[in-house]
Design an enzyme around this catalytic site. Structure first.
Site, PDB file in Angstrom:
ATOM      1  CG  HIS A  49      36.755  42.980  45.429  1.00  0.00           C
ATOM      2  ND1 HIS A  49      36.754  44.261  44.966  1.00  0.00           N
ATOM      3  CD2 HIS A  49      35.945  42.294  44.581  1.00  0.00           C
ATOM      4  CE1 HIS A  49      36.006  44.354  43.884  1.00  0.00           C
ATOM      5  NE2 HIS A  49      35.483  43.186  43.630  1.00  0.00           N
TER       6      HIS A  49
ATOM      7  N   GLY B 203      33.814  48.399  48.942  1.00  0.00           N
ATOM      8  CA  GLY B 203      33.672  48.728  47.515  1.00  0.00           C
ATOM      9  C   GLY B 203      32.821  47.726  46.772  1.00  0.00           C
ATOM     10  CG  HIS B 204      31.755  43.541  45.051  1.00  0.00           C
ATOM     11  ND1 HIS B 204      30.585  42.976  45.512  1.00  0.00           N
ATOM     12  CD2 HIS B 204      31.858  43.162  43.754  1.00  0.00           C
ATOM     13  CE1 HIS B 204      30.016  42.280  44.531  1.00  0.00           C
ATOM     14  NE2 HIS B 204      30.760  42.388  43.451  1.00  0.00           N
TER      15      HIS B 204
ATOM     16  CG  HIS C  54      29.133  46.231  39.883  1.00  0.00           C
ATOM     17  ND1 HIS C  54      28.717  45.090  40.524  1.00  0.00           N
ATOM     18  CD2 HIS C  54      30.125  45.848  39.038  1.00  0.00           C
ATOM     19  CE1 HIS C  54      29.433  44.063  40.093  1.00  0.00           C
ATOM     20  NE2 HIS C  54      30.294  44.498  39.188  1.00  0.00           N
TER      21      HIS C  54
ATOM     22  CD  GLU D 110      31.769  43.531  35.668  1.00  0.00           C
ATOM     23  OE1 GLU D 110      31.877  42.434  35.139  1.00  0.00           O
ATOM     24  OE2 GLU D 110      32.239  43.809  36.789  1.00  0.00           O
TER      25      GLU D 110
ATOM     26  CD  GLU E 170      28.683  39.612  36.827  1.00  0.00           C
ATOM     27  OE1 GLU E 170      28.830  40.850  36.742  1.00  0.00           O
ATOM     28  OE2 GLU E 170      29.276  38.919  37.676  1.00  0.00           O
TER      29      GLU E 170
ATOM     30  CB  CYS F  83      27.068  37.387  39.691  1.00  0.00           C
ATOM     31  SG  CYS F  83      28.425  36.248  39.752  1.00  0.00           S
TER      32      CYS F  83
ATOM     33  CB  CYS G 256      32.259  36.415  39.975  1.00  0.00           C
ATOM     34  SG  CYS G 256      31.901  37.261  38.427  1.00  0.00           S
ATOM     35  CB  CYS G 257      29.317  33.840  36.402  1.00  0.00           C
ATOM     36  SG  CYS G 257      29.061  35.616  36.220  1.00  0.00           S
TER      37      CYS G 257
HETATM   38  O1  FUB Z   1      34.152  42.076  41.509  1.00  0.00           O
HETATM   39  C1  FUB Z   1      33.734  40.790  41.888  1.00  0.00           C
HETATM   40  C2  FUB Z   1      32.819  40.231  40.835  1.00  0.00           C
HETATM   41  O2  FUB Z   1      33.535  40.135  39.600  1.00  0.00           O
HETATM   42  C3  FUB Z   1      31.632  41.114  40.490  1.00  0.00           C
HETATM   43  O3  FUB Z   1      30.512  40.862  41.250  1.00  0.00           O
HETATM   44  C4  FUB Z   1      31.407  40.805  39.067  1.00  0.00           C
HETATM   45  O4  FUB Z   1      30.631  41.764  38.421  1.00  0.00           O
HETATM   46  C5  FUB Z   1      32.816  40.712  38.531  1.00  0.00           C
HETATM   47  O5  FUB Z   1      33.341  41.959  38.259  1.00  0.00           O
HETATM   48 ZN    ZN Z   2      29.603  36.945  38.003  1.00  0.00          ZN
END
Ligand code: FUB
Ligand code: ZN
Length: 621
Positions: free
Chosen positions: A152, A201-202, A267, A319, A335, A337, A403-404
């Site tokens: 990340h 990765g994200h 994801h 997720e 989720e 997010c 994160c949310c």
């Molecule tokens: O990995 C960063 C954030 O945390 C993701 O977007 C969410 O799903 C949670 O895993």
């Molecule tokens: Zn989130």
């Protein structure tokens, strides 16, 4: 488009700096939220709760109750100690900062502005000489940075860039933007054609780099974003995701080159951020192969993998997405997010195409999936949003992986930016019905638009058009997919305007100061059946009114047997505005035979005493 549901159809840019800003190249331009003042009851109370409770919670949690800010202070060398928390905790700080910055635009708050200055000071000191910034690696093993693509680093950096752009727009100060530019320049030194390969990765950095490009005018950031997108699907991915057999590259959308995407996988939040970034880059670089991929995968998401709430990602395991039509209710992950991601992506799809079907989905996710993620008071959050609960699922103040909350906090103050768009000869697009006053330029004329409505509680919308001088242009009013009949008048004269294929009614005329439009969207209670391939909902129906999905909460069914509650073809429904209930809302009173039951909007559940809840109710033909 095939309809997933049988009955209802389912279907920032502020000029403020000395930098060489560039305009977005979408075929329609959103009217930025700082040019839109929200005046209605529904969103104003959400925004009040945000400005007070949500920001306070985010500040207290990042600064006082957890080590998030301390990680920066330590990385800045101002405190002893190692990194504490999760490796991507920096991102929560950045998202909280983005929310604070947005909020400064409409709710100036010197205390919060000073707090941002202080935090930016730590962040700038924590940044390495070469521009690298990530407290997890700096406080652990700096030499291991850029080795595990799951870790990340670009995700955190992307959120930092978004926060810095927001801060620059809100305050005109360069302090944070300078950090963002130094970081992005570091990326451009390390990565790109002929340099190190990298698959984030994200996803998140892609759309952030496009924002930075717009804020600074430096095309290098746009090109880097495109390069990062093109890295995907070619076997370059390395690290934890790729080592885990049950995840593999599809988990982070690295299984095929992005232009070849057609099935939704992996994801959910990562996918939404990727698609938003792809849309941004495609708009700038005119990439029809990206647009085609986005349209293909959109159909797969919306028609086979989306909940009635606009939530996505049914599985907690990844997720994310599982199999088509696998949409369990109690176990739904959905989720918060991911719903925010749906809003971001669908908004962009509409800006490309000016097709209202994307706003239908955006509205569904916004009013149901996203809003459920935050309590009415603004201080408690859902991460997971099931459509049925045995009474043990409740909003929390914060989460280990937070994160949310920080995402809702940056999303809410930007809502004004999703209401209107403008497109050259095509004029104004009124996408959402939110009481507001907005200013925009249409056909080189300054236009003020006043919208007065009590949406989503009823479908009456009044618009007052105030062009600086009489000008001819179309005003495109979105007729929501859920609306089966409507009436329209201009200056009291009934119009026979028909809904066009793209979901709008276009009113083209020479507009002058004080012209008034009235739109009435019929908003009856709808009984909705799912596609029969969704086994979880066989023999069930859901209730929807306008954009809102309703649910039953145990709290309202006192002295009744929860399991006896059922719908039949003979069930009847009445609506009433209940000012004393929750925050004031339209309740639905249902009746099946001798049994009465109450439905409340799904977004408002779990704001009272804990109890059971369900969206899909048993149905007996
Ligand atoms: O990995 C960063 C954030 O945390 C993701 O977007 C969410 O799903 C949670 O895993
Ligand atoms: Zn989130």
């Amino acid at each position: 488009m095939k309809s997933f549901w049988k009955i209802t159809v389912l279907s920032l840019i502020v000029v403020f700096s000395a930098c060489k800003e560039t305009a977005l190249k979408y075929s329609a331009q959103p009217v930025p939220f700082n040019q839109v003042k929200i005046t209605d009851q529904f969103w104003s109370s959400r925004l009040q709760a945000h400005a007070h409770a949500t920001l306070e919670t985010c500040i207290a949690q990042t600064q006082d109750s957890t080590e998030r800010i301390n990680n920066f202070i330590k990385a800045a060398g101002l405190m002893q100690g190692g990194h504490e928390g999760i490796y991507f905790d920096d991102s929560d700080v950045y998202k909280a900062m983005e929310g604070i910055a947005y909020s400064l635009i409409n709710n100036p708050n010197p205390e919060n502005e000073a707090l941002l200055d202080r935090w930016i000071g730590y962040i700038a000191k924590a940044q390495q000489g070469d521009g690298y910034l990530n407290t997890f690696y700096t406080l652990n093993h700096q030499e291991d940075s850029w080795t595990d693509m799951e870790k990340h680093e670009m995700y955190c950096g992307g959120h930092m860039i978004e926060a810095a752009v927001a801060h620059h727009k809100a305050t005109g100060k360069n302090s944070f933007l300078d950090v963002a530019v130094k970081f992005a320049d570091h990326l451009a030194t390390e990565f790109g054609p002929g340099k190190k390969h990298w698959v984030a990765g994200h996803e998140e950095i892609e759309l952030a780099l496009v924002k930075l490009y717009h804020e600074t005018g430096d095309k290098k950031y746009l090109d880097l974003s495109y390069w990062l997108l093109e890295e995907r699907g070619h076997g370059h991915g390395k690290g934890e995701i790729w080592n885990k057999e049950h995840w593999g590259p599809a988990y982070c959308q690295d299984d095929v080159p992005v232009a070849e995407i057609s099935d939704i996988k992996g994801h959910a939040v990562r996918a939404m951020y990727l698609f938003s970034g792809m849309a941004d880059v495609a708009a700038e670089k005119d990439l029809p192969e990206y647009t085609a991929a986005l349209e293909r995968v959109w159909e797969d998401v919306v028609e086979r993998n989306m909940y009635i709430t606009g939530g996505i990602g049914s599985s907690g395991d990844n997720e994310g997405f599982s199999n088509d039509y696998d949409l369990p209710n109690k176990e739904a992950y959905c989720e918060t997010c991911a719903s925010i991601g749906m809003v971001m992506w669908n908004n962009r799809m509409n800006l490309f195409s000016k097709d209202a079907k994307y706003i239908d989905v955006m509205e569904r996710s916004m009013y149901n999936g996203v809003l459920a993620g935050i309590s009415l008071e603004g201080d408690r959050f859902f991460y997971v949003n099931p459509l049925e609960s045995e009474g043990h699922h409740h909003r929390q103040q914060w989460f280990g992986c937070a994160c949310c909350p920080s995402n809702v906090s940056r999303f809410l103050p930007s809502v004004g930016g999703y209401i209107y768009a403008v497109s050259g000869a095509k004029g104004v697009f009124v996408n959402l019905y939110v009481g507001s006053t907005a200013t925009m330029d249409v056909k080189h004329t300054k236009l003020e638009l006043m919208q007065n409505t009590n949406y989503p509680w009823n479908g009456k919308i009044e618009l007052e058009i105030q062009p600086e001088m009489e000008t001819k242009f179309p005003v495109n009013l979105r007729i929501p997919g859920w609306c089966k009949s409507f009436s329209l008048s201009v200056n009291g004269q009934k119009q026979n305007a028909a809904k066009q294929e793209n979901g709008y009614v276009a009113l083209e005329r020479s507009w002058k100061k004080g012209d008034k439009v009235e739109l009435n969207l019929d908003m009856p209670v709808e009984v909705v059946a799912a596609d029969p391939r969704v086994t979880a909902n066989v023999g069930k129906r859901a209730i929807q009114r306008g954009p809102l999905v309703y649910c039953v909460e145990e709290n309202d069914q006192a002295n009744k047997n929860w399991n006896d509650l059922q719908l039949t073809d003979a069930s009847t429904f009445q609506t009433a505005y209940a000012s004393g209930i929750l925050d004031g809302m339209v309740e639905i009173q249902g009746r099946t035979g001798e049994e009465n039951f109450t439905l409340i909007p799904y977004f408002a559940w779990d704001n009272r005493e804990a109890g059971r809840m369900k969206v899909w109710l048993d149905y007996n033909e």
